[in-house]
Design an enzyme around this catalytic site. Sequence first.
Site, PDB file in Angstrom:
ATOM      1  N   LYS A 230      -0.230  -1.417   1.877  1.00  0.00           N
ATOM      2  CA  LYS A 230       1.055  -1.042   2.473  1.00  0.00           C
ATOM      3  C   LYS A 230       0.956  -0.711   3.964  1.00  0.00           C
ATOM      4  O   LYS A 230      -0.111  -0.389   4.473  1.00  0.00           O
ATOM      5  CB  LYS A 230       1.636   0.161   1.716  1.00  0.00           C
ATOM      6  CG  LYS A 230       1.883  -0.112   0.245  1.00  0.00           C
ATOM      7  CD  LYS A 230       2.810  -1.285   0.021  1.00  0.00           C
ATOM      8  CE  LYS A 230       3.244  -1.458  -1.417  1.00  0.00           C
ATOM      9  NZ  LYS A 230       2.172  -1.636  -2.377  1.00  0.00           N
TER      10      LYS A 230
HETATM   11  C1  LIG Z   1       8.262  -3.048  -4.765  1.00  0.00           C
HETATM   12  C2  LIG Z   1       7.185  -2.116  -5.264  1.00  0.00           C
HETATM   13  N1  LIG Z   1       7.505  -1.130  -6.116  1.00  0.00           N
HETATM   14  C3  LIG Z   1       6.581  -0.287  -6.574  1.00  0.00           C
HETATM   15  C4  LIG Z   1       5.263  -0.373  -6.204  1.00  0.00           C
HETATM   16  C5  LIG Z   1       4.264   0.568  -6.788  1.00  0.00           C
HETATM   17  O1  LIG Z   1       3.522   1.268  -5.841  1.00  0.00           O
HETATM   18  P1  LIG Z   1       2.027   1.764  -6.195  1.00  0.00           P
HETATM   19  O2  LIG Z   1       1.140   0.588  -6.245  1.00  0.00           O
HETATM   20  O3  LIG Z   1       1.701   2.699  -5.064  1.00  0.00           O
HETATM   21  O4  LIG Z   1       2.100   2.465  -7.476  1.00  0.00           O
HETATM   22  C6  LIG Z   1       4.880  -1.363  -5.303  1.00  0.00           C
HETATM   23  C7  LIG Z   1       3.489  -1.482  -4.860  1.00  0.00           C
HETATM   24  O5  LIG Z   1       2.871  -2.489  -4.805  1.00  0.00           O
HETATM   25  C8  LIG Z   1       5.867  -2.278  -4.832  1.00  0.00           C
HETATM   26  O6  LIG Z   1       5.548  -3.272  -3.997  1.00  0.00           O
END
Ligand SMILES: Cc1ncc(COP(=O)(O)O)c(C=O)c1O
Length: 450
Positions: A230
């Site tokens: 990210k």
């Molecule tokens: C659109 C979206 N929602 C939720 C997430 C979930 O985040 P995390 O991987 O930090 O749990 C991501 C991460 O890749 C994402 O791209």
Amino acid sequence: MKNNLNRRDFIRATSVAGTGLALHLPTVGRAASDVAKPALLGGPKAHPGGYPGWPVFDQTEDQALLGTLRSGHWFRGNGRAVTTFETEFARLTGAQHCLATSSGTAALTAALGALDIGPGDEVIIPPYTFVATYNVVTLHHALPIFVDTDRESFQIDASKIDAAITKETKAILPVHIGGSPTDLDRISEVANARQLPVVEDACQAHLAEWRGRKVGTLGRAGCFSFQASKNLTSGEGGAVLTNDEDFANRCYNFHYQGRGRPVNSANSADTESRGTNLRLSEFQASLLMAQMTRVVEQTNRRTKNANHLTKLLTEIPGITPARLYEGVTRSAYHLYMFRYDPERFAGLSRGKFLAAMNAEGVPCSGGYGELNKDAYVSSLARNKHFLKIYGEQRMQQWLEQNRNCPQNEKVCAEAVWLSQNQLLGPREDMEQIADAMRKIQKHAGELAKR
Ligand SMILES: Cc1ncc(COP(=O)(O)O)c(C=O)c1O
């Protein structure tokens, strides 16, 4: 999952080790006639040097982590890294409250938990997203209802949300996919008319703006991810933003085993509600504070490069950059997304176009597969817990209803992604991306025959 290339692996693959900028090597020992040829046909690569690495870090991160280590305070508490980060991220985004969590998934889980989403409820989501958006709904034993994609923007088609709302709908969960804001005016209008909360999945959209306001601050909640790929990262991590104090407290409770905020260090709080442990660690928060020293400059750099790239790609027939809505005052460009039309490339398939771009030294991916038709998603219709809650008939109906996203099908077939770190180098990198496409287009017939 049927993703062509997992987004996180894709971003890793586009990064060169370390944090240096791209190298641009001169083309030596080639005949002039070869120079305009695609790399797959023996020409030089359009972009020979690699892209800036991700994550970017230096002694600032060393000091932040060592400071936390040596403090001996490795757990959240007033005045420590997690609470300082919460204050600073709220300040940066203009939110009234911020709660740090262990991941973006945890942020979404806490937000839905705070809304008391549970069995029997429906939550509206887009099909063009990472599977976490879907998982957080089913983990609360609610039904995810897919609303088709707007082919031009790649975002949820806000004009189709109202028709998907039933008396069981308890929240709208739009995603700012690729870091570009979804149509928050139309979504807010529907949500207000139907008195439904909006939980923005802003996991890819750090510092993106809708009409000058940071995304994640316009709905009841905005959820962010700080996972390794990210635009703001601590390897893993997340945050919920909100302007609603009562909701902020409920998120806090949910992320801390249902316990209230301690009044003082001597006072251990009572358990008040349902919850679990979704807390961020002090080490991750200290890393985030260090990363925040660069996030604004990096965001500005991506914006400048992406705007230039859009200008260049708009002139190439068959390449259509994802549309930004009129209300978008900034995209985070976690992904640079465009549509590829093989008809304008002598029938060269998207797969072959991607291979040719990768051979040019410009890593590209085909992005997400059709989540709403994924075997994993379809298997929910046979899940014993869901069958018990909703019954056979409703689950079959759900299965049929969710398969009907024709525009999303098109987007999944024609999308191409570049990753955020490819926008962090010099302006010439953008020109080389366009050069690669022009070369491929000129020789598309030959490449199609290979
Ligand atoms: C659109 C979206 N929602 C939720 C997430 C979930 O985040 P995390 O991987 O930090 O749990 C991501 C991460 O890749 C994402 O791209």
